[in-house]
Write a protein that holds these residues in place. Sequence first.
Motif, PDB file in Angstrom:
ATOM      1  N   MET A  47      -3.945  -1.883  -0.911  1.00  0.00           N
ATOM      2  CA  MET A  47      -3.558  -0.904   0.099  1.00  0.00           C
ATOM      3  C   MET A  47      -4.390  -1.166   1.353  1.00  0.00           C
ATOM      4  O   MET A  47      -5.612  -1.272   1.285  1.00  0.00           O
ATOM      5  CB  MET A  47      -3.806   0.526  -0.384  1.00  0.00           C
ATOM      6  N   TYR A  91      -3.548   3.907   3.955  1.00  0.00           N
ATOM      7  CA  TYR A  91      -4.669   4.746   3.521  1.00  0.00           C
ATOM      8  C   TYR A  91      -4.845   5.929   4.472  1.00  0.00           C
ATOM      9  O   TYR A  91      -4.913   7.080   4.051  1.00  0.00           O
ATOM     10  CB  TYR A  91      -5.935   3.885   3.465  1.00  0.00           C
ATOM     11  N   LEU A 133      -5.932   9.939   3.004  1.00  0.00           N
ATOM     12  CA  LEU A 133      -6.902   9.749   1.936  1.00  0.00           C
ATOM     13  C   LEU A 133      -8.298   9.695   2.533  1.00  0.00           C
ATOM     14  O   LEU A 133      -8.497   9.249   3.657  1.00  0.00           O
ATOM     15  CB  LEU A 133      -6.601   8.470   1.161  1.00  0.00           C
ATOM     16  N   LEU A 166     -11.561   7.970  -3.592  1.00  0.00           N
ATOM     17  CA  LEU A 166     -11.648   6.636  -4.188  1.00  0.00           C
ATOM     18  C   LEU A 166     -12.631   6.604  -5.347  1.00  0.00           C
ATOM     19  O   LEU A 166     -13.617   7.335  -5.358  1.00  0.00           O
ATOM     20  CB  LEU A 166     -12.086   5.619  -3.137  1.00  0.00           C
ATOM     21  N   VAL A 199      -8.231  -0.506  -2.338  1.00  0.00           N
ATOM     22  CA  VAL A 199      -8.204  -0.185  -0.911  1.00  0.00           C
ATOM     23  C   VAL A 199      -9.171  -1.096  -0.167  1.00  0.00           C
ATOM     24  O   VAL A 199     -10.346  -1.187  -0.528  1.00  0.00           O
ATOM     25  CB  VAL A 199      -8.565   1.302  -0.671  1.00  0.00           C
ATOM     26  N   ASP A 213     -10.369  -2.617   3.870  1.00  0.00           N
ATOM     27  CA  ASP A 213     -10.387  -2.270   5.288  1.00  0.00           C
ATOM     28  C   ASP A 213     -10.364  -3.557   6.117  1.00  0.00           C
ATOM     29  O   ASP A 213     -11.340  -3.917   6.766  1.00  0.00           O
ATOM     30  CB  ASP A 213     -11.627  -1.440   5.622  1.00  0.00           C
ATOM     31  N   THR A 243       0.976  -2.401   2.085  1.00  0.00           N
ATOM     32  CA  THR A 243       0.471  -2.649   0.739  1.00  0.00           C
ATOM     33  C   THR A 243       1.062  -3.950   0.205  1.00  0.00           C
ATOM     34  O   THR A 243       2.078  -4.424   0.698  1.00  0.00           O
ATOM     35  CB  THR A 243       0.817  -1.479  -0.213  1.00  0.00           C
TER      36      THR A 243
END
Length: 185
Positions: free
Chosen positions: A60, A65, A70, A75, A113, A115, A122
């Motif tokens: 993701m 996210y 979220l 997480l 997840v 960054d 995704t």
Amino acid sequence: MSVSRYPIEESSSMSKRVKMGIPLVLGFSNEDKLGTIQPHDDALVVTLVMIDQGSGAKIMYPNLYKGLNLKPENLTAYGSHLVSFEGKMVIPKGQIRLPVQTGSDVVEVDFIVVDIFSPYTTIMGRPWLHTLEAVSSTLHQKVKYPSGGQVLEILGSQSTAMQFLVVAIQHRPGAEILAIAENGL
């Protein structure tokens, strides 16, 4: 071509009965290529989701996210590092389990997840395909899966796949220098 056997229900006025032995064919033919540009080497992109048959991970990216509102406290820890398409080490922010609806089927998916930049929201890998008992084809730009006694399809978007490839290439470090050098600026 894969063949799976699933019971097909027939309705009758008295009761429902299951007819065994009628196979649902999860496969592709030349007719499935209608509407695609051939030949091609495009990834299978479905509404900003890349289906990666070679990946065991479900990734993701930041846009999804943040779009799902979220927070870091949603997480759980994820202890392994990943390797990006550019071959760089990526440290995940964590992992989260979310329901993913495909047609009328809902599958729980553990997303890692990260960054980092990606034009995709995704990447769905083999575990998602296997849970749905799906068969995907980049050549045919489709995913087929059994549901309710029938075979359903998810269509890919070649134009989106091509656009995202260009965006990904342009986003690579040094891409601006390369583009300037190629254009003689």
